[in-house]
Write an enzyme that holds these catalytic residues in place. Structure first.
Site, PDB file in Angstrom:
ATOM      1  N   PRO A 146       0.794  -0.901  -0.008  1.00 26.64           N
ATOM      2  CA  PRO A 146      -0.053   0.030   0.231  1.00 26.64           C
ATOM      3  C   PRO A 146       0.370   1.006   0.067  1.00 26.64           C
ATOM      4  CG  PRO A 146      -0.021  -1.075   2.188  1.00 26.64           C
ATOM      5  CD  PRO A 146       0.941  -2.122   1.005  1.00 26.64           C
ATOM      6  N   GLU A 147       1.072   2.162  -1.057  1.00 32.05           N
ATOM      7  CA  GLU A 147       1.381   3.468  -0.843  1.00 32.05           C
ATOM      8  C   GLU A 147      -0.284   4.367  -0.544  1.00 32.05           C
ATOM      9  OE1 GLU A 147       3.904   4.008  -3.461  1.00 32.05           O
ATOM     10  OE2 GLU A 147       4.525   2.349  -3.696  1.00 32.05           O
ATOM     11  N   LYS A 193       0.745   8.193   3.571  1.00 31.30           N
ATOM     12  CA  LYS A 193      -0.016   6.478   3.908  1.00 31.30           C
ATOM     13  C   LYS A 193      -0.315   6.092   5.555  1.00 31.30           C
ATOM     14  CE  LYS A 193       4.525   5.483   1.743  1.00 31.30           C
ATOM     15  NZ  LYS A 193       5.423   3.748   1.390  1.00 31.30           N
ATOM     16  N   ARG A 243      16.108  -0.611  -3.198  1.00 32.82           N
ATOM     17  CA  ARG A 243      15.482  -1.573  -4.462  1.00 32.82           C
ATOM     18  C   ARG A 243      14.895  -1.060  -5.612  1.00 32.82           C
ATOM     19  NH1 ARG A 243      10.668   0.457  -0.339  1.00 32.82           N
ATOM     20  NH2 ARG A 243       9.586  -1.258  -2.008  1.00 32.82           N
TER      21      ARG A 243
END
Ligand SMILES: [Zn+2]
Length: 268
Positions: A2-3, A70, A258
Site C-alpha cells: 500500500p502507498e 500512508k 529497492r
C-alpha cells in the site's frame, strides 16, 4: 504494497462501509496488531490492547477519517485510531487470510484487518495525540500539497520515497511518476527544478489520481502483488518489455536497496 492511492482507497472504503453504523463488538485475533505508539515492530504490541481498542470503537460512532501520506486517523468522538497498513495490511469486508482484528457492526457485517507480515498496526489514542501521530516525521502529503523543492545529490527516485520529504509515495508509484514525467530516476534531486519540477509535479499527480480512479472500480482493494492480481502499470515488473511510449526496452536497477524499473529511451 500500500502507498498513497491504496491507503486513500482504504479510507474511502472504511467510511462507506461504516456510514450510519455503530461498532458493537471487537474480535482481537492477534494482540500484536494493536500498538501503544507508532511502531512497525510487532513486538511493540499493546499490553492492554483489547481494552484500549474497545474504549475507542465502542464508545462513539465511527466518524471522519483523516489521511496524511500512508497513515490514517479514524475519529470516534474525542478518541481515535491511528491506522497504518505497513507492507501487507488491508481492511476488508470479506474474510481475508491472516485476520488480526475484526470490528463487528450493528447491521451484522464485519470489518477485518488482515496483515500477514505484521508491519502495520492500530494505535488507540486520544484525538489530539492522534493528530500528532498522524503527522509526526512526515513531509507534505503527495496528493494534498504541492511537491516540495528537492535538494541534495541523492537520486530523485530515492528523495521521492523519503517520507520526511514528501509523504505517500513508495517504490512503485515513485518510479511510475518519474516515467510519466520522462525523468531519469538517477537524476540528482537538486537538479529537478524549474520546468522539470513542474513536469514531475504533474507526473506524481497523474500517477496518484489515475491509480485512485482504477482502484475505485472495485469494492475491495487488490494489491498488484496479490496472487492472480492484474498488473496495470506500464513499468512495474516489466524489465525487457517495450516501453509503451517510446518502444525502448524497460530496464531494472537497484536504488537504495529497492528495484527501480525505468525506460532508458525516454527518461532523461
Ligand atoms: Zn520509453
Amino acid at each position: 504494497m500500500p502507498e498513497l492511492p491504496e491507503v486513500e482507497t482504504c479510507r474511502r472504503s472504511l467510511r462507506r462501509w461504516t456510514a450510519g453504523r455503530r461498532i458493537v463488538g471487537v474480535d482481537l485475533f492477534d494482540p500484536r496488531s494493536v500498538r501503544q505508539g507508532r511502531s512497525d515492530r510487532p513486538t511493540a504490541g499493546h499490553p492492554e490492547g483489547r481494552v484500549a481498542l474497545d474504549a475507542v470503537v465502542l464508545a462513539a460512532a465511527p466518524g471522519e477519517i483523516d489521511r496524511h501520506g500512508k497513515r490514517l486517523l479514524w475519529h470516534f468522538g474525542d478518541r481515535a485510531l491511528l491506522l497504518h497498513l505497513g507492507m501487507t495490511g488491508r481492511w476488508s469486508r470479506i474474510d481475508p487470510p491472516h485476520a488480526k482484528v475484526c470490528l463487528r457492526l450493528d447491521d451484522g457485517s464485519a470489518l477485518v484487518f488482515a496483515d500477514p507480515r505484521l508491519l502495520g498496526g492500530i494505535v488507540p489514542t486520544e484525538g489530539s495525540r492522534g493528530r500528532a501521530l498522524l503527522l509526526e516525521g512526515l513531509g507534505p502529503d503527495a496528493l494534498g500539497a504541492p511537491l516540495p523543492v528537492f535538494g541534495g545529490r541523492r537520486a530523485i527516485k530515492v528523495a521521492l520515497m523519503d517520507q520526511a520529504v514528501v509523504a505517500g509515495l513508495g517504490n512503485l508509484h515513485a518510479a511510475e511518476a518519474l516515467w510519466r514525467a520522462g525523468i531519469d530516476p538517477r537524476t540528482p534531486a537538486a537538479e529537478v527544478t524549474g520546468a522539470r519540477h513542474t513536469v514531475l509535479q504533474r507526473g506524481v499527480r497523474e500517477q496518484l489520481e489515475g491509480t485512485l480512479r482504477m482502484l475505485a472500480e472495485h469494492d475491495e482493494i487488490e494489491y498488484v502483488e496479490d496472487a492472480g492480481a492484474e498488473n496495470p502499470f506500464p513499468l512495474y515488473q516489466r524489465a525487457g518489455s517495450s516501453c509503451p511510449r517510446c518502444g525502448a526496452l524497460i530496464a531494472k536497477m537497484t536504488q537504495a536497496g529497492r528495484s527501480t524499473w525505468w525506460c532508458p529511451g525516454c527518461q532523461r
